[in-house]
Motif scaffolding. Structure first.
Motif, PDB file in Angstrom:
ATOM      1  N   GLU A 209       1.017  -0.830  -0.158  1.00 57.65           N
ATOM      2  CA  GLU A 209      -0.257   0.279  -0.182  1.00 57.65           C
ATOM      3  C   GLU A 209       0.617   1.222   0.139  1.00 57.65           C
ATOM      4  OE1 GLU A 209      -3.745  -1.909   2.533  1.00 57.65           O
ATOM      5  OE2 GLU A 209      -1.773  -0.253   3.486  1.00 57.65           O
ATOM      6  N   ASP A 210       1.472   1.320   0.942  1.00 58.72           N
ATOM      7  CA  ASP A 210       2.601   2.113   0.902  1.00 58.72           C
ATOM      8  C   ASP A 210       3.460   2.486  -0.073  1.00 58.72           C
ATOM      9  OD1 ASP A 210       1.393   2.818   3.693  1.00 58.72           O
ATOM     10  OD2 ASP A 210       3.381   2.068   4.373  1.00 58.72           O
ATOM     11  N   ALA A 211       4.133   1.397  -1.067  1.00 62.37           N
ATOM     12  CA  ALA A 211       4.952   1.848  -2.435  1.00 62.37           C
ATOM     13  C   ALA A 211       4.211   2.295  -3.522  1.00 62.37           C
ATOM     14  CB  ALA A 211       5.659   0.207  -2.158  1.00 62.37           C
ATOM     15  N   LEU A 212       3.021   1.386  -3.274  1.00 60.53           N
ATOM     16  CA  LEU A 212       1.693   2.203  -4.338  1.00 60.53           C
ATOM     17  C   LEU A 212       1.472   3.521  -4.035  1.00 60.53           C
ATOM     18  CD1 LEU A 212       0.398  -1.351  -5.137  1.00 60.53           C
ATOM     19  CD2 LEU A 212       1.666  -0.524  -6.832  1.00 60.53           C
ATOM     20  N   ALA A 213       1.667   3.728  -3.117  1.00 60.62           N
ATOM     21  CA  ALA A 213       1.107   5.324  -2.855  1.00 60.62           C
ATOM     22  C   ALA A 213       2.249   6.027  -3.282  1.00 60.62           C
ATOM     23  CB  ALA A 213       0.641   5.229  -1.190  1.00 60.62           C
ATOM     24  N   TYR A 214       3.505   5.756  -2.288  1.00 59.00           N
ATOM     25  CA  TYR A 214       4.763   6.827  -2.920  1.00 59.00           C
ATOM     26  C   TYR A 214       5.032   6.725  -4.868  1.00 59.00           C
ATOM     27  CZ  TYR A 214       9.447   7.753  -3.226  1.00 59.00           C
ATOM     28  OH  TYR A 214      10.653   8.371  -3.777  1.00 59.00           O
ATOM     29  N   LEU A 215       4.142   5.896  -5.335  1.00 54.93           N
ATOM     30  CA  LEU A 215       4.954   5.403  -6.441  1.00 54.93           C
ATOM     31  C   LEU A 215       3.715   6.506  -7.370  1.00 54.93           C
ATOM     32  CD1 LEU A 215       5.712   2.323  -7.793  1.00 54.93           C
ATOM     33  CD2 LEU A 215       7.293   4.115  -7.574  1.00 54.93           C
ATOM     34  N   LYS A 216       2.147   6.513  -6.964  1.00 56.25           N
ATOM     35  CA  LYS A 216       1.104   7.615  -6.915  1.00 56.25           C
ATOM     36  C   LYS A 216       1.424   8.301  -6.895  1.00 56.25           C
ATOM     37  CE  LYS A 216      -2.300   3.785  -6.931  1.00 56.25           C
ATOM     38  NZ  LYS A 216      -3.425   3.470  -5.907  1.00 56.25           N
ATOM     39  N   GLU A 217       2.373   9.607  -6.033  1.00 62.29           N
ATOM     40  CA  GLU A 217       2.338  11.063  -5.662  1.00 62.29           C
ATOM     41  C   GLU A 217       3.482  10.644  -6.714  1.00 62.29           C
ATOM     42  OE1 GLU A 217       3.980  10.600  -1.169  1.00 62.29           O
ATOM     43  OE2 GLU A 217       1.095  10.508  -0.505  1.00 62.29           O
ATOM     44  N   ARG A 218       4.570  10.123  -7.017  1.00 57.35           N
ATOM     45  CA  ARG A 218       5.858  10.681  -7.822  1.00 57.35           C
ATOM     46  C   ARG A 218       5.109  10.993  -9.283  1.00 57.35           C
ATOM     47  NH1 ARG A 218       9.893  12.033  -6.706  1.00 57.35           N
ATOM     48  NH2 ARG A 218      10.757  11.468  -9.243  1.00 57.35           N
ATOM     49  N   ASN A 219       3.758  10.291  -9.889  1.00 56.37           N
ATOM     50  CA  ASN A 219       3.369  10.067 -10.877  1.00 56.37           C
ATOM     51  C   ASN A 219       4.036   9.822 -11.504  1.00 56.37           C
ATOM     52  OD1 ASN A 219       1.031  12.212  -9.939  1.00 56.37           O
ATOM     53  ND2 ASN A 219       2.390  13.895  -9.705  1.00 56.37           N
ATOM     54  N   VAL A 220       3.677   8.567 -11.288  1.00 62.71           N
ATOM     55  CA  VAL A 220       5.115   7.711 -12.669  1.00 62.71           C
ATOM     56  C   VAL A 220       3.724   7.104 -13.782  1.00 62.71           C
ATOM     57  CG1 VAL A 220       6.654   6.605 -11.422  1.00 62.71           C
ATOM     58  CG2 VAL A 220       4.320   5.743 -11.444  1.00 62.71           C
ATOM     59  N   ASP A 221       4.284   7.550 -14.744  1.00 63.55           N
ATOM     60  CA  ASP A 221       3.621   6.763 -16.010  1.00 63.55           C
ATOM     61  C   ASP A 221       3.068   5.270 -16.584  1.00 63.55           C
ATOM     62  OD1 ASP A 221       6.143   7.424 -16.633  1.00 63.55           O
ATOM     63  OD2 ASP A 221       6.069   8.923 -18.392  1.00 63.55           O
ATOM     64  N   GLY A 222       4.618   4.653 -15.613  1.00 65.36           N
ATOM     65  CA  GLY A 222       4.225   3.218 -16.131  1.00 65.36           C
ATOM     66  C   GLY A 222       5.264   2.560 -14.922  1.00 65.36           C
ATOM     67  N   LEU A 223       4.914   1.108 -14.880  1.00 62.81           N
ATOM     68  CA  LEU A 223       5.768   0.852 -13.783  1.00 62.81           C
ATOM     69  C   LEU A 223       6.056  -0.329 -14.417  1.00 62.81           C
ATOM     70  CD1 LEU A 223       6.228   0.098 -10.761  1.00 62.81           C
ATOM     71  CD2 LEU A 223       3.333  -0.512  -9.922  1.00 62.81           C
ATOM     72  N   HIS A 224       7.227  -0.795 -13.711  1.00 69.68           N
ATOM     73  CA  HIS A 224       8.184  -1.779 -13.755  1.00 69.68           C
ATOM     74  C   HIS A 224       8.461  -3.037 -12.999  1.00 69.68           C
ATOM     75  CE1 HIS A 224      10.919  -5.246 -15.944  1.00 69.68           C
ATOM     76  NE2 HIS A 224      11.563  -4.545 -15.830  1.00 69.68           N
ATOM     77  N   LEU A 225       7.775  -4.463 -13.065  1.00 70.78           N
ATOM     78  CA  LEU A 225       8.442  -5.070 -12.112  1.00 70.78           C
ATOM     79  C   LEU A 225       9.547  -5.747 -12.119  1.00 70.78           C
ATOM     80  CD1 LEU A 225       7.792  -6.593  -9.343  1.00 70.78           C
ATOM     81  CD2 LEU A 225       6.560  -8.306 -11.106  1.00 70.78           C
ATOM     82  N   SER A 226      10.517  -5.945 -11.719  1.00 71.81           N
ATOM     83  CA  SER A 226      11.805  -6.714 -11.790  1.00 71.81           C
ATOM     84  C   SER A 226      11.861  -7.746 -10.365  1.00 71.81           C
ATOM     85  CB  SER A 226      12.820  -5.836 -12.055  1.00 71.81           C
ATOM     86  OG  SER A 226      14.380  -6.674 -12.110  1.00 71.81           O
ATOM     87  N   LEU A 227      11.308  -9.223 -10.415  1.00 72.38           N
ATOM     88  CA  LEU A 227      11.362 -10.031  -9.499  1.00 72.38           C
ATOM     89  C   LEU A 227      12.725 -10.617  -9.939  1.00 72.38           C
ATOM     90  CD1 LEU A 227       8.339 -11.228  -8.048  1.00 72.38           C
ATOM     91  CD2 LEU A 227      10.264 -12.742  -8.192  1.00 72.38           C
ATOM     92  N   ASP A 228      13.290 -10.598  -9.094  1.00 74.40           N
ATOM     93  CA  ASP A 228      14.309 -11.716  -8.945  1.00 74.40           C
ATOM     94  C   ASP A 228      14.032 -13.318  -7.904  1.00 74.40           C
ATOM     95  OD1 ASP A 228      16.389 -13.249  -8.459  1.00 74.40           O
ATOM     96  OD2 ASP A 228      18.158 -11.799  -8.411  1.00 74.40           O
ATOM     97  N   LEU A 229      13.877 -14.403  -8.317  1.00 69.82           N
ATOM     98  CA  LEU A 229      12.962 -15.442  -7.410  1.00 69.82           C
ATOM     99  C   LEU A 229      14.145 -15.700  -5.886  1.00 69.82           C
ATOM    100  CD1 LEU A 229      10.786 -17.086  -8.418  1.00 69.82           C
ATOM    101  CD2 LEU A 229      11.746 -15.888 -10.174  1.00 69.82           C
ATOM    102  N   ASP A 230      15.029 -14.957  -6.068  1.00 67.40           N
ATOM    103  CA  ASP A 230      15.685 -15.110  -4.475  1.00 67.40           C
ATOM    104  C   ASP A 230      15.116 -14.328  -3.696  1.00 67.40           C
ATOM    105  OD1 ASP A 230      16.963 -12.649  -4.808  1.00 67.40           O
ATOM    106  OD2 ASP A 230      18.912 -13.651  -5.481  1.00 67.40           O
ATOM    107  N   GLY A 231      14.046 -13.448  -4.097  1.00 70.28           N
ATOM    108  CA  GLY A 231      13.356 -12.429  -3.331  1.00 70.28           C
ATOM    109  C   GLY A 231      13.057 -13.380  -2.610  1.00 70.28           C
ATOM    110  N   LEU A 232      11.808 -14.831  -2.887  1.00 67.02           N
ATOM    111  CA  LEU A 232      11.470 -15.362  -2.014  1.00 67.02           C
ATOM    112  C   LEU A 232      12.200 -15.987  -1.174  1.00 67.02           C
ATOM    113  CD1 LEU A 232       9.529 -14.533  -4.376  1.00 67.02           C
ATOM    114  CD2 LEU A 232       8.208 -16.588  -3.163  1.00 67.02           C
TER     115      LEU A 232
END
Length: 301
Positions: A209-232
């Motif tokens: 919730e905080d991350a998405l709200a922060y990005l909305k406040e930044r007025n991003v015009d796109g969002l890229h997800l870079s997911l490394d499986l070692d995050g899990l």
């Protein structure tokens, strides 16, 4: 759920690090049924196959601070061009690695299309090393630094512009192995990080919730997800090259993907570091495919 035109690009490379096998990641993800799963959700899927990756190392002296530089530049350039074309065609680029150095190419292909691209870096590592700070010389520990304009000129200048993204538009989620030079860079550049401490203390719902709200406040015009499986946590993803205990759970990761899907903000994604040689019965690729299901709108009812 919006129906998407998804273009899959495989990047069978292990040049960004030194443990063999991660170049087979795209095949493992396909074998786990990703195309059928995305089509069952209702999306149009075009699998463009794999970027061609040379199996022969370039001749010349080895730079211990930038291992396999020539090969990484070649792969990154080819991937950047492919991603650029996919976005020009108004399709959703979905990239399969390969090691995390491929993000250099992905972001180079995306950056020209957005004035204010946001990035969620879902990873145990910050990947913010430079040739000056790297403890290993592995370029898969550098892609985020390269993408904000720091590092070797040939990597930074792929597609002849830099930086690809703004550091203040980056959010790292799941970090628990951060090198000293990376800590300093995080402070200098104002990069937002949710370590495992924050995830444990706040819970994944609050973090997202905080991350998405922060990005909305930044007025991003796109969002890229870079997911490394070692995050899990490696309990769920044993087939990764640099496992770090104490990671994000399987269920927390599904929740994060579901919240990203609900936000409607994600415009591109990559899933990296699936290494079938280190895996157990394709478990890690199956997890990757399941998470993609949640990211692209799969529901139980």
């Amino acid at each position: 759920m919006n129906k998407l035109n998804i273009s899959i690009i495989g990047v069978p490379t292990d040049y960004g690090q030194t443990r063999r096998g991660v170049d087979m990641g795209p095949s493992a993800i396909r074998y786990a049924g990703i195309v059928e799963r995305l089509e069952a959700i209702g999306h149009d899927v075009q699998d463009q196959g794999d970027i061609r990756v040379s199996q022969k190392l370039a001749d010349g002296a080895v730079d211990e601070k930038l291992l396999n530089l020539e090969e990484v530049v070649d792969v990154s350039t080819a991937l950047a061009n492919s991603v650029h074309e996919v976005v020009e065609q108004k399709k959703f680029p979905l990239v399969f690695g390969g090691d995390h150095s491929i993000a250099i190419g992905t972001l180079a292909g995306l950056g020209e299309h957005y004035k204010n691209l946001g990035v969620i870096w879902y990873d145990a590592h910050a990947d913010l090393n430079t040739p000056e700070t790297t403890p290993s010389g592995n370029i898969h520990g550098m892609p985020l630094a390269v993408s904000i304009g720091l590092g070797h000129e040939r990597l930074v200048q792929i597609r002849n512009y830099a930086p690809k993204i703004k550091p203040e538009n980056v959010i790292i989620i799941g970090a628990r192995s951060v090198d000293p030079g990376e800590r300093e860079l995080i402070r200098q550049q104002g990069i937002k990080v949710y370590t495992m401490h924050e995830i444990d203390r706040l819970g994944m719902t609050r973090v997202m919730e905080d991350a998405l709200a922060y990005l909305k406040e930044r007025n991003v015009d796109g969002l890229h997800l870079s997911l490394d499986l070692d995050g899990l946590d490696p309990l769920y993803t044993p087939g990764v090259g640099t496992p770090v205990p104490g990671g994000i759970t399987y269920r927390e990761s599904h929740l994060a993907m579901e919240m990203l899907q609900e936000s409607g903000m994600v415009t591109s994604a990559e899933f990296v570091e699936v290494n079938p040689i280190l895996d157990e019965k394709n478990t890690t690729a199956n997890v990757a495919v399941a998470l993609m299901g949640s990211l692209f709108g799969e529901t139980l009812v």
